[in-house]
Design a protein around this motif. Structure first.
Motif, mmCIF file in Angstrom:
data_model
loop_
_atom_site.group_PDB
_atom_site.id
_atom_site.type_symbol
_atom_site.label_atom_id
_atom_site.label_comp_id
_atom_site.label_asym_id
_atom_site.label_seq_id
_atom_site.Cartn_x
_atom_site.Cartn_y
_atom_site.Cartn_z
ATOM 1 N N MET A 113 0.850 -1.178 0.000
ATOM 2 C CA MET A 113 0.000 0.000 0.000
ATOM 3 C C MET A 113 0.896 1.241 0.000
ATOM 4 O O MET A 113 1.703 1.434 0.884
ATOM 5 N N GLU A 114 0.747 2.054 -1.006
ATOM 6 C CA GLU A 114 1.561 3.262 -1.155
ATOM 7 C C GLU A 114 1.090 4.339 -0.180
ATOM 8 O O GLU A 114 -0.091 4.657 -0.089
ATOM 9 N N ARG A 115 2.027 4.888 0.583
ATOM 10 C CA ARG A 115 1.731 5.951 1.544
ATOM 11 C C ARG A 115 1.586 7.276 0.795
ATOM 12 O O ARG A 115 2.227 7.502 -0.230
ATOM 13 N N ILE A 116 0.747 8.151 1.334
ATOM 14 C CA ILE A 116 0.514 9.457 0.736
ATOM 15 C C ILE A 116 1.003 10.510 1.721
ATOM 16 O O ILE A 116 0.436 10.664 2.803
ATOM 17 N N PRO A 117 2.072 11.249 1.369
ATOM 18 C CA PRO A 117 2.571 12.269 2.295
ATOM 19 C C PRO A 117 1.627 13.461 2.376
ATOM 20 O O PRO A 117 1.095 13.915 1.365
ATOM 21 N N MET A 118 1.411 13.930 3.607
ATOM 22 C CA MET A 118 0.642 15.158 3.810
ATOM 23 C C MET A 118 1.016 15.757 5.158
ATOM 24 O O MET A 118 1.509 15.058 6.034
ATOM 25 N N THR A 119 0.782 17.050 5.265
ATOM 26 C CA THR A 119 1.041 17.728 6.525
ATOM 27 C C THR A 119 -0.161 17.518 7.443
ATOM 28 O O THR A 119 -1.241 17.105 6.994
ATOM 29 N N GLN A 120 0.014 17.816 8.727
ATOM 30 C CA GLN A 120 -1.098 17.694 9.667
ATOM 31 C C GLN A 120 -2.234 18.630 9.275
ATOM 32 O O GLN A 120 -3.400 18.254 9.348
ATOM 33 N N GLU A 121 -1.887 19.838 8.808
ATOM 34 C CA GLU A 121 -2.900 20.800 8.388
ATOM 35 C C GLU A 121 -3.709 20.253 7.208
ATOM 36 O O GLU A 121 -4.922 20.410 7.148
ATOM 37 N N GLY A 122 -3.023 19.608 6.271
ATOM 38 C CA GLY A 122 -3.697 19.023 5.120
ATOM 39 C C GLY A 122 -4.625 17.892 5.516
ATOM 40 O O GLY A 122 -5.746 17.786 5.015
ATOM 41 N N ALA A 123 -4.179 17.046 6.430
ATOM 42 C CA ALA A 123 -5.014 15.939 6.907
ATOM 43 C C ALA A 123 -6.230 16.476 7.652
ATOM 44 O O ALA A 123 -7.349 15.980 7.467
ATOM 45 N N ASP A 124 -6.033 17.497 8.480
ATOM 46 C CA ASP A 124 -7.153 18.091 9.226
ATOM 47 C C ASP A 124 -8.179 18.700 8.281
ATOM 48 O O ASP A 124 -9.390 18.537 8.466
ATOM 49 N N ALA A 125 -7.706 19.400 7.246
ATOM 50 C CA ALA A 125 -8.609 20.010 6.269
ATOM 51 C C ALA A 125 -9.387 18.936 5.511
ATOM 52 O O ALA A 125 -10.584 19.088 5.252
ATOM 53 N N MET A 126 -8.719 17.830 5.176
ATOM 54 C CA MET A 126 -9.388 16.748 4.462
ATOM 55 C C MET A 126 -10.453 16.094 5.358
ATOM 56 O O MET A 126 -11.550 15.789 4.898
ATOM 57 N N ARG A 127 -10.136 15.903 6.631
ATOM 58 C CA ARG A 127 -11.113 15.331 7.568
ATOM 59 C C ARG A 127 -12.337 16.237 7.714
ATOM 60 O O ARG A 127 -13.468 15.764 7.773
ATOM 61 N N LYS A 128 -12.104 17.547 7.749
ATOM 62 C CA LYS A 128 -13.200 18.514 7.873
ATOM 63 C C LYS A 128 -14.100 18.457 6.632
ATOM 64 O O LYS A 128 -15.326 18.419 6.739
ATOM 65 N N GLU A 129 -13.476 18.447 5.445
ATOM 66 C CA GLU A 129 -14.250 18.361 4.197
ATOM 67 C C GLU A 129 -15.019 17.050 4.134
ATOM 68 O O GLU A 129 -16.181 17.014 3.720
ATOM 69 N N LEU A 130 -14.393 15.962 4.565
ATOM 70 C CA LEU A 130 -15.042 14.651 4.571
ATOM 71 C C LEU A 130 -16.268 14.662 5.478
ATOM 72 O O LEU A 130 -17.321 14.126 5.114
ATOM 73 N N ALA A 131 -16.164 15.277 6.650
ATOM 74 C CA ALA A 131 -17.295 15.359 7.578
ATOM 75 C C ALA A 131 -18.457 16.125 6.947
ATOM 76 O O ALA A 131 -19.623 15.726 7.093
ATOM 77 N N ILE A 132 -18.157 17.198 6.223
ATOM 78 C CA ILE A 132 -19.201 17.975 5.553
ATOM 79 C C ILE A 132 -19.867 17.130 4.470
ATOM 80 O O ILE A 132 -21.095 17.119 4.336
ATOM 81 N N MET A 133 -19.055 16.406 3.693
ATOM 82 C CA MET A 133 -19.600 15.592 2.606
ATOM 83 C C MET A 133 -20.466 14.447 3.141
ATOM 84 O O MET A 133 -21.475 14.098 2.538
ATOM 85 N N LYS A 134 -20.075 13.866 4.261
ATOM 86 C CA LYS A 134 -20.832 12.759 4.848
ATOM 87 C C LYS A 134 -22.055 13.251 5.618
ATOM 88 O O LYS A 134 -23.001 12.496 5.801
ATOM 89 N N GLY A 135 -22.021 14.497 6.039
ATOM 90 C CA GLY A 135 -23.117 15.052 6.834
ATOM 91 C C GLY A 135 -24.071 15.885 6.015
ATOM 92 O O GLY A 135 -24.970 15.378 5.344
ATOM 93 N N GLU A 136 -23.829 17.205 6.036
ATOM 94 C CA GLU A 136 -24.794 18.119 5.433
ATOM 95 C C GLU A 136 -24.949 17.945 3.927
ATOM 96 O O GLU A 136 -26.047 18.090 3.400
#
Length: 157
Positions: free
Chosen positions: A1-24
């Motif tokens: 499984m290939e790892r995907i490099p990202m910063t903590q800020e990038g991961a946090d932003a992706m989690r936030k967007e994911l929550a919006i997409m799964k919710g509202e």
């Protein structure tokens, strides 16, 4: 499984967007489908088909983001001690063609936004910079021709 490099800020932003997409966003799409269903005949119901297409695209994006987060390799630039440019570096450059100083931070593909001064690790500029040190020259192959950049400073913050 290939790892995907990202910063903590990038991961946090992706989690936030994911929550919006799964919710509202999911709730909005479901409401649009229910409203279109109330109009009757589905064979000629453009609103229904558009809402179903939007639902499919949203679910595909959710799966993609969940996969990327599962394979994420979070890198904290503050912990990097290197004289060379690597993922997470903020690099001050002098464009020798225009004599302008520019600054880029090298980040993951999904968090790169040139207007914010962040570039993807896979971009032509980042590929030309990786492994270089302060004072080195980098040639960036661009559609408009080669650009010569001098590395002025490397910062890990």
């Amino acid at each position: 499984m290939e790892r995907i490099p990202m910063t903590q800020e990038g991961a946090d932003a992706m989690r936030k967007e994911l929550a919006i997409m799964k919710g509202e966003k999911r709730h909005h799409i479901i409401a649009a489908i229910e409203e279109a269903l109330a109009h009757g005949d589905l064979s000629e119901n453009a609103e229904y088909h558009a809402a179903k297409e939007e639902q499919g695209m949203n679910e595909a994006r959710i799966k993609l983001m969940e996969d990327k987060l599962a394979r994420a390799q979070i890198i904290d630039p503050k912990t990097i001690e290197s004289d060379k440019i690597v993922f997470g570096a903020t690099v001050k450059l002098l464009d020798l063609d225009t004599d302008k100083e520019i600054t880029y931070k090298i980040v993951g593909e999904d968090e790169a936004k040139i207007e914010n001064g962040t570039i993807s690790i896979t971009s032509p500029i980042a590929r030309a910079l990786i492994g270089k040190e302060e004072g080195d020259m980098a040639t960036v192959r661009a559609p408009g021709g080669d650009r010569e950049l001098e590395i002025v400073e490397i910062i890990y913050q």
